[in-house]
Design a protein around this motif. Structure first.
Motif, PDB file in Angstrom:
ATOM      1  N   PRO A   2       0.831  -1.208   0.000  1.00 22.13           N
ATOM      2  CA  PRO A   2       0.000   0.000   0.000  1.00 22.13           C
ATOM      3  C   PRO A   2       0.861   1.252   0.000  1.00 22.13           C
ATOM      4  N   GLU A   3       0.400   2.247  -0.724  1.00 25.97           N
ATOM      5  CA  GLU A   3       1.111   3.521  -0.810  1.00 25.97           C
ATOM      6  C   GLU A   3       0.777   4.384   0.405  1.00 25.97           C
ATOM      7  N   ILE A   4       1.786   5.014   0.978  1.00 27.72           N
ATOM      8  CA  ILE A   4       1.571   5.904   2.115  1.00 27.72           C
ATOM      9  C   ILE A   4       1.249   7.291   1.563  1.00 27.72           C
ATOM     10  N   PRO A   5       0.073   7.812   1.881  1.00 27.33           N
ATOM     11  CA  PRO A   5      -0.309   9.116   1.321  1.00 27.33           C
ATOM     12  C   PRO A   5       0.512  10.248   1.931  1.00 27.33           C
ATOM     13  N   ASP A   6       0.836  11.228   1.107  1.00 24.32           N
ATOM     14  CA  ASP A   6       1.520  12.426   1.592  1.00 24.32           C
ATOM     15  C   ASP A   6       0.450  13.447   1.944  1.00 24.32           C
ATOM     16  N   ARG A   7      -0.318  13.170   2.952  1.00 24.88           N
ATOM     17  CA  ARG A   7      -1.480  13.954   3.345  1.00 24.88           C
ATOM     18  C   ARG A   7      -1.412  14.286   4.829  1.00 24.88           C
ATOM     19  N   PRO A   8      -2.234  15.236   5.262  1.00 24.33           N
ATOM     20  CA  PRO A   8      -2.278  15.575   6.680  1.00 24.33           C
ATOM     21  C   PRO A   8      -2.632  14.406   7.585  1.00 24.33           C
ATOM     22  N   GLU A   9      -3.189  13.337   7.026  1.00 22.68           N
ATOM     23  CA  GLU A   9      -3.600  12.205   7.854  1.00 22.68           C
ATOM     24  C   GLU A   9      -2.424  11.332   8.269  1.00 22.68           C
ATOM     25  N   THR A  10      -1.257  11.511   7.673  1.00 26.31           N
ATOM     26  CA  THR A  10      -0.133  10.642   7.991  1.00 26.31           C
ATOM     27  C   THR A  10       0.392  10.927   9.395  1.00 26.31           C
ATOM     28  N   THR A  11       0.973   9.877   9.962  1.00 22.96           N
ATOM     29  CA  THR A  11       1.527   9.989  11.309  1.00 22.96           C
ATOM     30  C   THR A  11       2.666  11.001  11.356  1.00 22.96           C
ATOM     31  N   LEU A  12       3.500  11.001  10.326  1.00 25.57           N
ATOM     32  CA  LEU A  12       4.624  11.940  10.296  1.00 25.57           C
ATOM     33  C   LEU A  12       4.137  13.387  10.266  1.00 25.57           C
ATOM     34  N   PHE A  13       3.102  13.645   9.489  1.00 24.60           N
ATOM     35  CA  PHE A  13       2.549  14.993   9.441  1.00 24.60           C
ATOM     36  C   PHE A  13       1.999  15.390  10.810  1.00 24.60           C
ATOM     37  N   ALA A  14       1.292  14.472  11.455  1.00 26.27           N
ATOM     38  CA  ALA A  14       0.723  14.757  12.782  1.00 26.27           C
ATOM     39  C   ALA A  14       1.837  15.051  13.791  1.00 26.27           C
ATOM     40  N   LEU A  15       2.912  14.287  13.730  1.00 30.89           N
ATOM     41  CA  LEU A  15       4.044  14.520  14.629  1.00 30.89           C
ATOM     42  C   LEU A  15       4.692  15.873  14.336  1.00 30.89           C
ATOM     43  N   HIS A  16       4.858  16.195  13.074  1.00 26.18           N
ATOM     44  CA  HIS A  16       5.429  17.478  12.673  1.00 26.18           C
ATOM     45  C   HIS A  16       4.594  18.627  13.210  1.00 26.18           C
ATOM     46  N   ARG A  17       3.285  18.541  13.075  1.00 26.40           N
ATOM     47  CA  ARG A  17       2.381  19.579  13.555  1.00 26.40           C
ATOM     48  C   ARG A  17       2.436  19.682  15.085  1.00 26.40           C
ATOM     49  N   LEU A  18       2.531  18.547  15.767  1.00 26.87           N
ATOM     50  CA  LEU A  18       2.623  18.538  17.229  1.00 26.87           C
ATOM     51  C   LEU A  18       3.909  19.213  17.702  1.00 26.87           C
ATOM     52  N   VAL A  19       5.006  18.933  17.027  1.00 22.53           N
ATOM     53  CA  VAL A  19       6.290  19.564  17.383  1.00 22.53           C
ATOM     54  C   VAL A  19       6.205  21.074  17.184  1.00 22.53           C
ATOM     55  N   TRP A  20       5.615  21.504  16.068  1.00 19.56           N
ATOM     56  CA  TRP A  20       5.462  22.936  15.823  1.00 19.56           C
ATOM     57  C   TRP A  20       4.574  23.596  16.884  1.00 19.56           C
ATOM     58  N   THR A  21       3.530  22.902  17.294  1.00 20.15           N
ATOM     59  CA  THR A  21       2.626  23.439  18.319  1.00 20.15           C
ATOM     60  C   THR A  21       3.383  23.641  19.627  1.00 20.15           C
ATOM     61  N   ALA A  22       4.155  22.639  20.022  1.00 23.58           N
ATOM     62  CA  ALA A  22       4.947  22.748  21.259  1.00 23.58           C
ATOM     63  C   ALA A  22       6.016  23.839  21.132  1.00 23.58           C
ATOM     64  N   LEU A  23       6.657  23.912  19.964  1.00 29.08           N
ATOM     65  CA  LEU A  23       7.684  24.932  19.741  1.00 29.08           C
ATOM     66  C   LEU A  23       7.109  26.336  19.869  1.00 29.08           C
ATOM     67  N   MET A  24       5.951  26.570  19.277  1.00 31.40           N
ATOM     68  CA  MET A  24       5.356  27.908  19.342  1.00 31.40           C
ATOM     69  C   MET A  24       4.943  28.252  20.771  1.00 31.40           C
ATOM     70  N   ALA A  25       4.425  27.273  21.518  1.00 29.37           N
ATOM     71  CA  ALA A  25       4.089  27.517  22.931  1.00 29.37           C
ATOM     72  C   ALA A  25       5.346  27.906  23.706  1.00 29.37           C
ATOM     73  N   ALA A  26       6.448  27.220  23.420  1.00 34.02           N
ATOM     74  CA  ALA A  26       7.710  27.529  24.095  1.00 34.02           C
ATOM     75  C   ALA A  26       8.219  28.917  23.707  1.00 34.02           C
ATOM     76  N   LEU A  27       8.081  29.285  22.438  1.00 34.02           N
ATOM     77  CA  LEU A  27       8.533  30.612  22.002  1.00 34.02           C
ATOM     78  C   LEU A  27       7.714  31.728  22.649  1.00 34.02           C
ATOM     79  N   ILE A  28       6.428  31.500  22.832  1.00 28.60           N
ATOM     80  CA  ILE A  28       5.607  32.501  23.527  1.00 28.60           C
ATOM     81  C   ILE A  28       6.114  32.665  24.959  1.00 28.60           C
ATOM     82  N   ALA A  29       6.456  31.552  25.594  1.00 30.61           N
ATOM     83  CA  ALA A  29       7.004  31.614  26.953  1.00 30.61           C
ATOM     84  C   ALA A  29       8.334  32.359  26.964  1.00 30.61           C
ATOM     85  N   VAL A  30       9.193  32.098  26.000  1.00 29.50           N
ATOM     86  CA  VAL A  30      10.468  32.810  25.898  1.00 29.50           C
ATOM     87  C   VAL A  30      10.209  34.306  25.711  1.00 29.50           C
ATOM     88  N   GLY A  31       9.179  34.635  24.919  1.00 31.76           N
ATOM     89  CA  GLY A  31       8.814  36.031  24.701  1.00 31.76           C
ATOM     90  C   GLY A  31       8.456  36.757  25.974  1.00 31.76           C
TER      91      GLY A  31
END
Length: 188
Positions: A2-31
């Protein structure tokens, strides 16, 4: 196989978005640590990072990042301006601005949907700043027992020009990130 879709539904995309969410929360705290304590409302870089969070993450994940930031402060981490934390901060002079951040970031994310452009980013950021200042000034009126004029003089006038500069910088960073393929969800 089966082909792995390059879509927002993929686990890698979800992990990437989660990391960005945590990073932005941390940057607001640094601010919050990049601060000049002048009067009841300090000058900080938090608005810059809140604006950038909305632009970069979109409404749902921007709201999640702000919930992580505010929640961290509520449980005792010193992430609010001046290294403060706790429930008392939410009910103090700066509490309205924190509530405004919670609402502004997803609003900015919603208004900025689409291809990053100057006009779209500036309009989205102005809408977000309007929410932040409205809730901040209303809370200052409540906490200080001040009329609208005094609350504007204390919580709006000294900050608006610098926050407009932060808005322009946030839009410039957002556009730069888009051009370089650095935004969450962009194909790299």
């Amino acid at each position: 196989m089966p082909e792995i879709p390059d879509r927002p539904e993929t686990t890698l995309f979800a992990l990437h978005r989660l990391v960005w969410t945590a990073l932005m929360a941390a940057l607001i705290a640094v601010g919050s640590f990049l601060s000049l304590p002048l009067g009841p409302v300090p000058f900080t870089m938090q608005p810059f990072f809140v604006l950038l969070t909305g632009l970069v993450l979109g409404p749902r994940h921007a709201f999640a990042a702000l919930c992580v930031f505010v929640g961290s402060g509520l449980v005792g981490l010193p992430v609010f301006a001046g290294g403060k934390s706790g429930l008392a901060v939410l009910f103090g002079p700066t509490g309205g601005y924190l509530a405004g951040y919670l609402l502004a970031a997803p609003l900015i994310g919603l208004a900025a949907r689409g291809r990053p452009g100057w006009l779209r980013g500036i309009v989205a950021g102005l809408a977000g700043l309007a929410v932040i200042y409205a809730l901040g000034v209303l809370n200052l009126m409540r906490v200080l027992g001040a009329d609208i004029g005094k609350a504007l003089l204390v919580g709006f006038v000294p900050f608006i020009l610098q926050d407009l500069v932060k808005l322009v910088l946030a839009v410039a960073v957002w556009r730069f990130m888009h051009r370089r393929g650095l935004l969450p969800g962009q194909a790299v």
